[in-house]
Motif scaffolding. Structure first.
Motif, PDB file in Angstrom:
ATOM      1  N   LEU A   1       1.062  -1.409   0.065  1.00 13.54           N
ATOM      2  CA  LEU A   1      -0.009   0.022  -0.060  1.00 13.54           C
ATOM      3  C   LEU A   1       0.818   0.975  -0.109  1.00 13.54           C
ATOM      4  N   THR A   2       1.701   1.649   0.206  1.00 14.53           N
ATOM      5  CA  THR A   2       3.022   2.250   0.338  1.00 14.53           C
ATOM      6  C   THR A   2       3.410   1.997  -0.310  1.00 14.53           C
ATOM      7  N   ASP A   3       4.416   1.612  -0.773  1.00 17.13           N
ATOM      8  CA  ASP A   3       5.495   1.701  -1.964  1.00 17.13           C
ATOM      9  C   ASP A   3       5.133   1.355  -3.525  1.00 17.13           C
ATOM     10  N   ALA A   4       3.965   0.069  -3.713  1.00 15.36           N
ATOM     11  CA  ALA A   4       3.777  -0.095  -5.465  1.00 15.36           C
ATOM     12  C   ALA A   4       3.453   0.594  -5.753  1.00 15.36           C
ATOM     13  N   ASP A   5       3.417   1.432  -7.063  1.00 20.65           N
ATOM     14  CA  ASP A   5       2.297   2.009  -8.436  1.00 20.65           C
ATOM     15  C   ASP A   5       0.594   1.105  -8.453  1.00 20.65           C
ATOM     16  N   PRO A   6       0.562   2.220  -8.394  1.00 23.36           N
ATOM     17  CA  PRO A   6      -1.462   0.914  -8.007  1.00 23.36           C
ATOM     18  C   PRO A   6      -1.965   0.580  -9.600  1.00 23.36           C
ATOM     19  N   ALA A   7      -1.333   2.040 -10.473  1.00 19.81           N
ATOM     20  CA  ALA A   7      -1.309   1.519 -11.900  1.00 19.81           C
ATOM     21  C   ALA A   7      -0.850  -0.653 -12.191  1.00 19.81           C
ATOM     22  N   ARG A   8       0.135  -1.139 -11.355  1.00 22.93           N
ATOM     23  CA  ARG A   8       0.452  -1.697 -11.432  1.00 22.93           C
ATOM     24  C   ARG A   8       0.082  -2.905 -10.091  1.00 22.93           C
ATOM     25  N   VAL A   9      -1.250  -3.307  -9.997  1.00 23.21           N
ATOM     26  CA  VAL A   9      -1.836  -3.790  -9.002  1.00 23.21           C
ATOM     27  C   VAL A   9      -2.649  -4.186  -9.531  1.00 23.21           C
ATOM     28  N   ARG A  10      -2.898  -5.216 -10.388  1.00 22.54           N
ATOM     29  CA  ARG A  10      -3.923  -5.140 -11.331  1.00 22.54           C
ATOM     30  C   ARG A  10      -5.000  -6.468 -10.790  1.00 22.54           C
ATOM     31  N   ARG A  11      -6.114  -7.607 -11.585  1.00 26.49           N
ATOM     32  CA  ARG A  11      -6.419  -8.536 -11.375  1.00 26.49           C
ATOM     33  C   ARG A  11      -6.020  -9.088 -12.975  1.00 26.49           C
ATOM     34  N   CYS A  12      -6.314 -10.245 -13.379  1.00 26.45           N
ATOM     35  CA  CYS A  12      -6.082 -11.172 -14.633  1.00 26.45           C
ATOM     36  C   CYS A  12      -7.064 -10.886 -15.322  1.00 26.45           C
ATOM     37  N   ASP A  13      -6.326 -10.193 -16.927  1.00 29.60           N
ATOM     38  CA  ASP A  13      -7.868 -10.467 -18.071  1.00 29.60           C
ATOM     39  C   ASP A  13      -8.598 -10.769 -18.364  1.00 29.60           C
ATOM     40  N   ALA A  14      -8.022 -12.771 -18.056  1.00 29.24           N
ATOM     41  CA  ALA A  14      -9.918 -13.601 -17.872  1.00 29.24           C
ATOM     42  C   ALA A  14     -10.335 -13.561 -17.798  1.00 29.24           C
ATOM     43  N   PRO A  15     -11.320 -13.874 -18.720  1.00 27.38           N
ATOM     44  CA  PRO A  15     -12.956 -13.447 -17.670  1.00 27.38           C
ATOM     45  C   PRO A  15     -13.206 -14.526 -17.198  1.00 27.38           C
ATOM     46  N   GLY A  16     -13.631 -14.709 -15.721  1.00 28.47           N
ATOM     47  CA  GLY A  16     -13.887 -15.055 -14.363  1.00 28.47           C
ATOM     48  C   GLY A  16     -13.115 -15.200 -13.274  1.00 28.47           C
ATOM     49  N   CYS A  17     -11.474 -14.695 -13.889  1.00 26.89           N
ATOM     50  CA  CYS A  17     -10.540 -14.821 -12.922  1.00 26.89           C
ATOM     51  C   CYS A  17     -10.665 -13.873 -12.037  1.00 26.89           C
ATOM     52  N   SER A  18     -10.500 -14.362 -10.736  1.00 28.10           N
ATOM     53  CA  SER A  18     -10.518 -12.587  -9.759  1.00 28.10           C
ATOM     54  C   SER A  18      -8.848 -12.510  -9.476  1.00 28.10           C
TER      55      SER A  18
ATOM     56  N   LEU B   1       0.669  -8.148  -9.273  1.00 31.80           N
ATOM     57  CA  LEU B   1       1.977  -6.773  -9.481  1.00 31.80           C
ATOM     58  C   LEU B   1       2.683  -7.332 -10.659  1.00 31.80           C
ATOM     59  N   ASP B   2       3.067  -6.243 -11.141  1.00 32.93           N
ATOM     60  CA  ASP B   2       2.572  -6.332 -12.557  1.00 32.93           C
ATOM     61  C   ASP B   2       4.673  -5.798 -12.466  1.00 32.93           C
ATOM     62  N   THR B   3       5.973  -7.096 -12.898  1.00 33.04           N
ATOM     63  CA  THR B   3       7.007  -6.193 -13.144  1.00 33.04           C
ATOM     64  C   THR B   3       6.844  -5.963 -14.073  1.00 33.04           C
ATOM     65  N   SER B   4       6.406  -6.066 -14.803  1.00 32.62           N
ATOM     66  CA  SER B   4       7.726  -5.646 -16.199  1.00 32.62           C
ATOM     67  C   SER B   4       7.888  -5.174 -15.951  1.00 32.62           C
ATOM     68  N   ARG B   5       8.542  -5.573 -17.703  1.00 30.32           N
ATOM     69  CA  ARG B   5       9.656  -3.666 -17.941  1.00 30.32           C
ATOM     70  C   ARG B   5       8.614  -2.860 -18.391  1.00 30.32           C
ATOM     71  N   ASN B   6       7.831  -3.320 -19.943  1.00 29.80           N
ATOM     72  CA  ASN B   6       6.725  -2.768 -20.364  1.00 29.80           C
ATOM     73  C   ASN B   6       5.922  -2.631 -19.216  1.00 29.80           C
ATOM     74  N   GLY B   7       5.177  -2.800 -18.471  1.00 32.68           N
ATOM     75  CA  GLY B   7       4.321  -2.649 -17.640  1.00 32.68           C
ATOM     76  C   GLY B   7       2.451  -2.993 -18.382  1.00 32.68           C
TER      77      GLY B   7
END
Ligand SMILES: [Zn+2]
Length: 211
Positions: free
Chosen positions: A144-161, A165-171
């Protein structure tokens, strides 16, 4: 209710903790539906040493108390992470819950060895307390203090929740894991392309040979 597998590919301990509850294919799976699931997760996460877990296994009431703490903590972390990613203020009750577990922080470290090598395990002064969950609360606090909120995400697959944390270079990471949802999505896209092609061929006017 079947328990989900132990998966630790959220890229962050706090998100792996949230991922103990998942809805693959719309069916709710909850690792925290029984103390054994929680203990397996704590061991898998390297947060509890085997002797501490054996103590807890031997005492079902203690294990149930720990499970109740864990479930409350997970609900609190989920609400705060959701607030983080949607840019809304931190809800006060979940904040108190995370701080309640952080106050139990008495964890030390122990180096263990086995034939495959070494591993560093968090230990608690009293394994029979919510202190076992303190590293999870700490991980949540750090997310909560350190992460970039835009990189905290949920899986894109339908039905997967599942969270990651996206640590890939291109985000541009989209899936909780390539092995689970990524490959399934690739196969589905391939199938859709194949069907479109077949439809197009069917609807194309037949060529007549010149008289
Ligand atoms: Zn997924």
């Amino acid at each position: 209710m079947k328990s989900p597998d132990l998966v630790f590919d959220g890229g962050h301990l706090a998100l792996d903790f949230l991922n103990t509850e998942a809805s693959p294919d719309g069916e709710r799976d909850d690792l925290l539906s029984a103390p054994t699931g929680l203990l397996a997760w704590l061991e898998g996460a390297g947060l509890a040493a085997t002797p501490d877990l054996a103590l807890l296994m031997a005492s079902p009431p203690e294990a149930r108390v720990l499970l109740a703490h864990a479930t409350r903590l997970r609900t609190a972390v989920a609400e705060m992470v959701q607030a983080l990613v949607s840019g809304t203020p931190a809800p006060p009750l979940p904040l108190m819950e995370v701080n309640r577990i952080l106050a139990e922080r008495t964890a030390g470290l122990r180096l263990e060895s086995d034939p495959t090598g070494y591993r560093l395990v968090s230990t608690s002064v009293s394994a029979r307390s919510a202190g076992l969950l303190a590293p999870v609360a700490e991980a949540a606090a750090r997310l909560l203090t350190d992460a970039d909120p835009a990189r905290v995400r949920r899986c894109d697959a339908p039905g997967c929740s599942l969270w990651f944390l996206d640590t890939s270079r291109n985000g541009r990471r989209r899936w909780c894991s390539m092995a689970r949802c990524g490959n399934r999505a690739k196969v589905a896209a391939h199938y859709r392309r194949g069907r479109r092609l077949t439809r197009r061929r069917r609807s194309a006017p037949e060529r007549r040979s010149p008289p």
